[in-house]
Design a protein around this motif. Structure first.
Motif: not given
Length: 215
Positions: A32-48
């Motif tokens: 799968g494709q690498s996670v882009q920066r904005h998507g990564g920020i959103w994912l980290v926020a959800l995890v936190l």
């Protein structure tokens, strides 16, 4: 999720999270494709936020509720991870088409409860004769059908394939009666907003066509 009371009850959260985790793992195995920066920020926020919910069970007055909310958030985390790993600009229409198809399946069942009441109808003294099944709440069903109708209108206006355009037009035949027969104020408000947006879009298209004709 739509066929299990819209995912409202906790009994469906674990299975939904497992399904999204399976999709994410499959995407990783297939490159799968690498996670882009904005998507990564959103994912980290959800995890936190999910970790904060899990930690809140230590001081919460209702620990069971905190654990259940953490389980619900795991569904969002798994779904976001799966989407970020598989979604590309070229596959956005496919994702939107899948959303339309999923909502259409729920709407078809909802209408079938009135077309075939002897087999599928479930009378609820609270909702009365409003369409509510299988989601369980008429306003949620109406809003889902309204969002499906908006996406279907987009396919009708923009789809390059005649098959996709025809399928979207057929979906509208299902969505619009579903919105109406939920008799929900939220759904009808959404429908009015859609109609206003469509009028503006058609005016824009007509003006562009007139300018092109003059040129």
């Amino acid at each position: 999720m739509g066929s299990f009371d819209g995912g409202y009850f906790s009994s469906s959260w674990g299975w939904a999270a497992l399904a999204f985790v399976w999709v994410a793992l499959l995407a990783l195995l297939l490159g799968g494709q690498s996670v882009q920066r904005h998507g990564g920020i959103w994912l980290v926020a959800l995890v936190l936020f999910t970790l904060w919910l899990a930690a809140s069970a230590a001081w919460s007055s209702d620990q069971t509720r905190s654990v259940l909310e953490t389980e619900r958030m795991l569904v969002y985390v798994a779904a976001t991870t799966a989407v970020l790993l598989i979604l590309r600009p070229s596959t956005v229409p496919h994702l939107a088409g899948g959303v339309v198809a999923g909502i259409a399946a729920v709407a078809v069942y909802a209408l079938a409860t009135r077309l075939f009441p002897e087999r599928l109808a479930v009378f609820d003294p609270i909702s009365g004769y409003r369409l509510a099944e299988p989601v369980g709440y008429w306003n949620v069903l109406g809003l889902a059908a309204a969002m499906g109708a908006l996406l279907a209108f987009g396919f009708v206006a923009r789809a390059r394939s005649s098959v996709a355009c025809g399928a979207a037009g057929a979906a509208l035949v299902v969505f619009l009666p579903t919105v109406y027969f939920t008799f929900g104020s939220a759904a009808h408000g959404s429908r009015l907003q859609q109609e206003s947006s469509l009028r503006l879009q058609w005016i824009r298209v007509a003006c562009q066509a007139r300018r092109d004709h003059r040129e």
